[in-house]
Design an enzyme around this catalytic site. Structure first.
Site, mmCIF file in Angstrom:
data_model
loop_
_atom_site.group_PDB
_atom_site.id
_atom_site.type_symbol
_atom_site.label_atom_id
_atom_site.label_comp_id
_atom_site.label_asym_id
_atom_site.label_seq_id
_atom_site.Cartn_x
_atom_site.Cartn_y
_atom_site.Cartn_z
ATOM 1 C CB THR A 117 35.634 44.536 32.064
ATOM 2 O OG1 THR A 117 35.129 45.878 32.124
ATOM 3 C CG2 THR A 117 35.118 43.823 33.304
ATOM 4 C CE1 TYR A 141 31.079 42.101 32.373
ATOM 5 C CE2 TYR A 141 31.441 44.465 32.555
ATOM 6 C CZ TYR A 141 31.711 43.255 31.950
ATOM 7 O OH TYR A 141 32.626 43.194 30.926
#
Ligand code: UDP
Length: 329
Positions: A117, A141
């Site tokens: 990501t 994350y």
């Protein structure tokens, strides 16, 4: 028929990948613990229910399936939740990945495509992000994904895994045939929330922040149609056998164009013909003003073109999926 093991095949992107893999002549085998995935999204091949942290379970699955490649989608994906529960994120995203990679090494399963990501880059202040951008995650994350990327580099060097990491930007839309769509519990993503607001499935959409240094004050994101995104994964499977792949560990997947939150609302109103009830609210902590992807490498290496990633198709496909009979949010 060559098989592909799809971790997280019951999730949003994984289920779309299974459909496209099947259409390309592979047998997709889903490995999912259904913590966040959906059983009824697994429609294009067999399923093995299991948890990636269970090293014996994933190793047994690899021995049974003997996949040509593994597409590793399974992960938790919410920035805000990761701030509250970093332990859960490290267990689900990092420990699971290590268990999978160890099982791949033990079984001689060579090819891997890993979903990362742009959250690994943190806030780069509107600068276009590409494969050379610095890693500076601002959430647990992003940190878990950055750590897996680094772990993978060592596994490739030492154990000969053939791996490609994709860094995603904002994945959006639904299956153009409306068989699959985006459904998270709870839903936090903009386009499904816009659609649910139009349908009055929920209260008005909250626009998070109107004072960003962007063209209309709301955040800019690079939205990619899920069908385009998974097409890159299918192209990566033969690509990993090419000598060129050894010098390309990482590819960013985005369109190079951004849309603001207000532009998404306007586009959704034009496409559906209905107003989006919304209210302006404060910024959501951790949201960078603008995330845009430089996608030259994807085009060059994979011949990748994001052909479905127009606002009309992303929002239109999502709308049609939400309008199908029997939908509940
Ligand atoms: N957003 C918003 N209201 C919402 C959800 C999202 O204004 O209820 C904004 C968010 O601030 C961001 C963009 O929409 O600028 C995309 O957010 P999303 O959560 O879909 O993806 P992210 O960029 O966080 O990965």
């Amino acid at each position: 028929m060559a098989r592909v093991l799809v971790t997280g095949g019951g999730g949003y992107i994984g289920s779309h990948a299974c459909k496209v893999l099947a259409a390309a002549g592979y047998e997709p085998v889903t490995f999912d613990n259904f913590g966040t995935g959906w059983r009824d999204a697994v429609r294009f091949g067999p399923v093995i229910e299991g948890d990636l942290r269970d090293r014996d379970a994933i190793e047994a699955a690899l021995r049974e399936v003997r996949p040509e490649a593994v597409l590793h989608f399974a992960a938790r994906i919410e920035v805000g939740a990761s701030v509250k529960d970093p332990a859960g994120y490290w267990a689900n995203n990092f420990s699971s990945a290590q268990s999978l990679f160890d099982a791949m090494v033990a079984t001689g399963t060579g090819k891997l495509v890993f979903s990362s990501t742009c959250a690994v880059n943190g806030d780069l202040d509107g600068v276009e992000i590409d494969e050379t951008s610095p890693i500076n995650p601002e959430s647990p994350y992003g940190a878990t994904k950055a750590a897996v990327e680094l772990m993978l580099q060592g596994y490739v060097r030492a154990y000969g895994l053939q791996a490609l990491t994709f860094r995603y930007f904002n994945v959006a839309g639904a299956d153009p045939e409306a068989e699959l769509g985006e459904q998270h519990q709870p839903e936090t993503h903009l386009i499904p929330l816009v659609i649910q607001a139009i349908r009055r499935d929920r209260a008005a959409l909250k626009v998070f922040g109107t004072d960003y240094p962007t063209r209309d004050g709301t955040c800019v994101r690079d939205y990619v149609h899920v069908r385009d995104l998974v097409a890159a994964h299918v192209a990566a499977i033969p690509y990993l056998d090419r000598p060129a792949a050894a010098r390309v560990p990482l590819i960013c997947l985005g369109t190079g164009r951004g849309m603001t939150v207000k532009e998404i609302i306007k586009a959704a109103e034009a496409i559906t013909g209905a107003p989006v009830p919304h209210e302006m609210t404060d910024r959501r902590p951790g949201d960078p003003a603008s995330l845009i992807c430089g996608s030259a490498l994807a085009r060059q290496e994979l011949n990748w073109e994001p052909v479905h990633s127009t606002p009309e198709q992303m929002i239109g496909d999502a709308w049609r999926w939400h309008q199908r009979p029997g939908y509940t949010c």
